[in-house]
Design a protein around this motif. Sequence first.
Motif, PDB file in Angstrom:
ATOM      1  N   GLU A 268      36.325  65.090  86.098  1.00  0.00           N
ATOM      2  CA  GLU A 268      35.424  63.936  86.139  1.00  0.00           C
ATOM      3  C   GLU A 268      34.398  64.026  85.013  1.00  0.00           C
ATOM      4  O   GLU A 268      33.804  65.085  84.786  1.00  0.00           O
ATOM      5  CB  GLU A 268      34.720  63.855  87.495  1.00  0.00           C
ATOM      6  CG  GLU A 268      33.858  62.615  87.645  1.00  0.00           C
ATOM      7  CD  GLU A 268      33.286  62.481  89.050  1.00  0.00           C
ATOM      8  OE1 GLU A 268      32.152  61.957  89.165  1.00  0.00           O
ATOM      9  OE2 GLU A 268      33.943  62.889  90.032  1.00  0.00           O
ATOM     10  N   MET A 269      34.205  62.904  84.326  1.00  0.00           N
ATOM     11  CA  MET A 269      33.218  62.845  83.262  1.00  0.00           C
ATOM     12  C   MET A 269      31.833  62.618  83.862  1.00  0.00           C
ATOM     13  O   MET A 269      31.650  61.755  84.725  1.00  0.00           O
ATOM     14  CB  MET A 269      33.546  61.728  82.278  1.00  0.00           C
ATOM     15  CG  MET A 269      34.856  61.905  81.530  1.00  0.00           C
ATOM     16  SD  MET A 269      34.928  63.405  80.517  1.00  0.00           S
ATOM     17  CE  MET A 269      33.625  63.078  79.316  1.00  0.00           C
ATOM     18  N   LYS A 270      30.882  63.404  83.415  1.00  0.00           N
ATOM     19  CA  LYS A 270      29.489  63.251  83.841  1.00  0.00           C
ATOM     20  C   LYS A 270      28.601  63.455  82.622  1.00  0.00           C
ATOM     21  O   LYS A 270      28.582  64.541  82.050  1.00  0.00           O
ATOM     22  CB  LYS A 270      29.154  64.270  84.933  1.00  0.00           C
ATOM     23  CG  LYS A 270      27.722  64.165  85.458  1.00  0.00           C
ATOM     24  CD  LYS A 270      27.516  65.149  86.606  1.00  0.00           C
ATOM     25  CE  LYS A 270      26.101  65.062  87.157  1.00  0.00           C
ATOM     26  NZ  LYS A 270      25.077  65.522  86.209  1.00  0.00           N
ATOM     27  N   SER A 271      27.888  62.402  82.231  1.00  0.00           N
ATOM     28  CA  SER A 271      26.991  62.459  81.066  1.00  0.00           C
ATOM     29  C   SER A 271      27.706  62.981  79.824  1.00  0.00           C
ATOM     30  O   SER A 271      27.191  63.820  79.092  1.00  0.00           O
ATOM     31  CB  SER A 271      25.761  63.336  81.369  1.00  0.00           C
ATOM     32  OG  SER A 271      25.074  62.864  82.510  1.00  0.00           O
ATOM     33  N   GLY A 272      28.935  62.506  79.629  1.00  0.00           N
ATOM     34  CA  GLY A 272      29.687  62.876  78.440  1.00  0.00           C
ATOM     35  C   GLY A 272      30.361  64.231  78.508  1.00  0.00           C
ATOM     36  O   GLY A 272      30.967  64.681  77.529  1.00  0.00           O
TER      37      GLY A 272
END
Length: 442
Positions: A149-153
């Motif tokens: 999962e992507m989180k803040s890039g």
Amino acid sequence: MAQKFDSNVWEYPIDEFSPHDGNLKEILQRQIGSSWDFNKDEWNKACSTINHVLNTILKELRNQAQKHFEGLVIYEDFIRQASARQGLKINEPDEFDALFLFYIEGLRLKEVRLTDISDQYLPGQIRLRVEDVAQLERFPSLKRAGVFEMKSGTCLINTRVLQEQVFKSLMDKALHELTLRCGNSSENLTINRGSRPPTMDMTIISSDGKSVNADFVPALILSQESIYVPINASSLVPITFQRYGLMKWINKKNTIIDEEDKNFIWRSCSSSYERCMFDLCDGNKERSYIRTACRVMKALVKQLRTRPNQAAVLLSSYHLKTIAMYCILLLTVPSKLTSHSAPLNGVREALGYFLTFLELVLEKECLPDFFLGNEYLDKIFPGSYFSKIRIKYNLFDKEDPAKVQAAKYGLPEMKTVLAECFEVRNLNPRVVTFFREKTLSV
């Protein structure tokens, strides 16, 4: 001795009392009101059952992982841990804890520190970042499940998804296959599964109605290190330790963790180091007295929970083992702190230190994790990953504050039950002062 530290077998508990103790064991069992022992045949039968079931499930878990999740590799053997591996079981061999190890083949991951909402570093807790996002195309099933999962890039491993969508699914498929093949039993065993993330807990019921519980936990190897451990005053032995990552996502209210971080948390697990602490007791009388005192305290706490006693309601097996590890470290590892003290003369004195430490812990409402921020840890695990962590973690922080506050009122009853079974007159005051002013300062 070196081979002992590499052992991956369940350990039958053996108490050790000194001649100075006399018939202390009989007195303790009479005053506590129960025997904490069980016979070897009962132990061997339980170990055989648990080994058979976990090996059977593990084999099927490996098969299901190969079928359903490309790149997810589960190791062939499981790691035995906790009381049944440390020689600390009491009353009956009815619960076993084990890790099964896995990795994602070819995926490069980097540990990222986790901070709370005040930007303070949380010791022992991390997130895992995917170093090369392009690699993810090699793991389409894990990707579809939402593990990455992507989180803040930044691409992180979603531990909630990994636990709930991958490992729970694999366990269900594995048990389903075993049920189809064995008719819901394997050699007249019935297996019921629950789930208390990150644990996959099982109850194994035999045809005679006897049940054994198993906590089976997926673990990712984060690192491996070889450390020269002082097994006695004159001998250092190189021991290899694996550090594991356990999925630690939070499914309940926790006001200090950012909501956006709750599904990405791993705990840096110290179980191989903890296992070593109790392996160090073998062949060493002083440490064996401390391990025996720990079993006594476990038996006392279990008996007093029926009252209920406020201290017994709070104290877990891990809390008691933590105090035992502090006793082993501060009383038996050569150092300026302990070099002038007389050796422990038996279980009576070990219980004296145990109860003194416990009283200080309950007074201060603080029991620091042994492996996090322990300013003395380098004396026994020099240069280790955990010896470099400087921030402490109070194990009572995750307990009900009202229970923690009330626990001190249960200590007098503990002392009454153990009357004349422990000695405090010859305790080393420097050790007690160090524990009170250094160890318990959080």
